[in-house]
Design a protein around this motif. Structure first.
Motif, PDB file in Angstrom:
ATOM      1  N   UNK A   1     -55.964 -26.993 -35.832  1.00  0.00           N
ATOM      2  CA  UNK A   1     -54.558 -27.307 -35.724  1.00  0.00           C
ATOM      3  C   UNK A   1     -53.887 -27.405 -34.647  1.00  0.00           C
ATOM      4  N   UNK A   2     -53.846 -26.536 -33.715  1.00  0.00           N
ATOM      5  CA  UNK A   2     -53.334 -26.248 -32.456  1.00  0.00           C
ATOM      6  C   UNK A   2     -54.142 -27.695 -31.503  1.00  0.00           C
ATOM      7  N   UNK A   3     -55.393 -27.759 -31.709  1.00  0.00           N
ATOM      8  CA  UNK A   3     -56.012 -28.829 -30.869  1.00  0.00           C
ATOM      9  C   UNK A   3     -55.416 -30.223 -31.274  1.00  0.00           C
ATOM     10  N   UNK A   4     -55.204 -30.186 -32.729  1.00  0.00           N
ATOM     11  CA  UNK A   4     -54.647 -31.547 -32.795  1.00  0.00           C
ATOM     12  C   UNK A   4     -53.177 -31.903 -32.781  1.00  0.00           C
TER      13      UNK A   4
ATOM     14  N   UNK B   1     -49.873 -24.959 -28.147  1.00  0.00           N
ATOM     15  CA  UNK B   1     -49.990 -23.412 -28.677  1.00  0.00           C
ATOM     16  C   UNK B   1     -49.012 -22.976 -29.700  1.00  0.00           C
ATOM     17  N   UNK B   2     -49.605 -22.641 -30.611  1.00  0.00           N
ATOM     18  CA  UNK B   2     -48.384 -22.169 -31.864  1.00  0.00           C
ATOM     19  C   UNK B   2     -48.232 -20.440 -31.941  1.00  0.00           C
ATOM     20  N   UNK B   3     -49.426 -19.759 -31.369  1.00  0.00           N
ATOM     21  CA  UNK B   3     -49.118 -18.395 -31.226  1.00  0.00           C
ATOM     22  C   UNK B   3     -49.570 -17.767 -30.043  1.00  0.00           C
ATOM     23  N   UNK B   4     -49.076 -16.684 -29.594  1.00  0.00           N
ATOM     24  CA  UNK B   4     -49.592 -16.099 -28.507  1.00  0.00           C
ATOM     25  C   UNK B   4     -50.225 -14.969 -29.037  1.00  0.00           C
ATOM     26  N   UNK B   5     -51.478 -14.803 -28.805  1.00  0.00           N
ATOM     27  CA  UNK B   5     -52.510 -13.663 -29.292  1.00  0.00           C
ATOM     28  C   UNK B   5     -52.961 -12.671 -28.459  1.00  0.00           C
TER      29      UNK B   5
END
Length: 298
Positions: A42-45, A49-53
């Motif tokens: 999903x982040x690639x599409x 970046x949606x989360x910092x992990x």
């Protein structure tokens, strides 16, 4: 960018709700590695970046916060629309998620839920404990329980119980070593148990008498993050606690705790169930609201 379907967003919502890949994977019935792979896709599409992990935490990025704020209400509306079909089955069915502080859960919410489940056996309830005020909509909760003073004006609030009054208490032996305070200001210098919220802020004890309001920043050898722990610590002789009458009334009657500054202890509006204003409520939540209203009138 290829089109993203609602199903593609479910892993993101689960991770945002739990802030944990393992717990989100358990909810979705997959492995944490499979969930991580779906999120990376999903982040690639999205090219964002949606989360910092890290090895210890999962936090939304600014892009993740923005996405969550837009899609969480839409998915909640979908769930509500499906839940509304419960009326066609005759009895409400579904799962309710409530958010509240531990003291509120023990004093009011849990006893109410226990009675509710006896007559609504097709409904399940989850109570999440959070001593800080949270956004129940973005966090995926059906409703929250808080004192009336802190509920946002755009929420609908249903009273769950009578007004609550604060109580300043300590073990009897403590006042054999320290003077009994006669005014709130005299708490300074005494061993008081502090309460720190998740935000990092220390709670300043509130008092009122004859229209005079005071706020006292107490100090002491112990700080906890939960009001029930304050009471437990007071019972152990660790200091003076700021609690609610319902939490400590039995301990006072039994002589395990003594009360001071009673004439300075204010009343609060009481605990309320609150939820966002919606034209259509899920049948399970509507059933609980009706049950709570009847219990309050009894």
């Amino acid at each position: 960018m290829s089109r993203i379907s609602p199903a593609d967003l479910l892993p993101f919502l689960a991770i945002a709700r739990h802030r944990s890949f393992r717990r989100a994977a358990d909810e979705l019935g997959c492995t944490a590695s499979a969930l991580s792979h779906s999120l990376k896709g999903l982040e690639s599409r999205l090219d964002l970046r949606l989360f910092n992990r890290t090895t210890r935490s999962v936090a939304l990025t600014e892009a993740g916060e923005r996405l969550l704020s837009r899609i969480a209400p839409a998915f909640r509306d979908i769930d509500d629309a499906v839940d509304d079909l419960d009326e066609l089955r005759g009895a409400p069915i579904g799962r309710l998620r409530f958010n509240t502080a531990r003291a509120s859960a023990r004093m009011v919410l849990l006893p109410l839920v226990a009675q509710f489940l006896k007559t609504h056996q097709r409904i399940s309830v989850e109570i999440a404990i959070d001593n800080d005020f949270v956004d129940v909509v973005s966090e995926g909760f059906d409703a929250g329980v808080r004192f009336g003073e802190v509920i946002a004006k755009d929420m609908i609030a249903v009273p769950l119980g009578p007004r609550q009054r604060s109580a300043i208490v300590a073990a009897p032996a403590l006042f054999e070593q320290h003077p009994v305070p006669l005014t709130p200001e005299q708490l300074r210098g005494l061993p008081c148990i502090g309460l720190r919220f998740g935000s990092g802020r220390l709670y300043a004890w509130e008092f009122e008498r004859g229209g005079v309001e005071l706020s006292v920043e107490v100090e002491g050898p112990l700080v906890v993050g939960d009001q029930d722990l304050m009471v437990d610590a007071a019972l152990m002789g660790a200091g003076i606690a700021y609690a609610f009458e319902d939490q400590v009334s039995e301990h006072i009657r039994a002589g395990r705790l003594v009360r001071v500054l009673e004439d300075w202890c204010p009343y609060y509006k009481g605990l309320y169930l609150y939820y966002p204003s919606r034209r259509q409520l899920p049948a399970a939540l509507r059933a609980f609201i009706d049950f709570a209203r009847q219990a309050h009138r009894a």
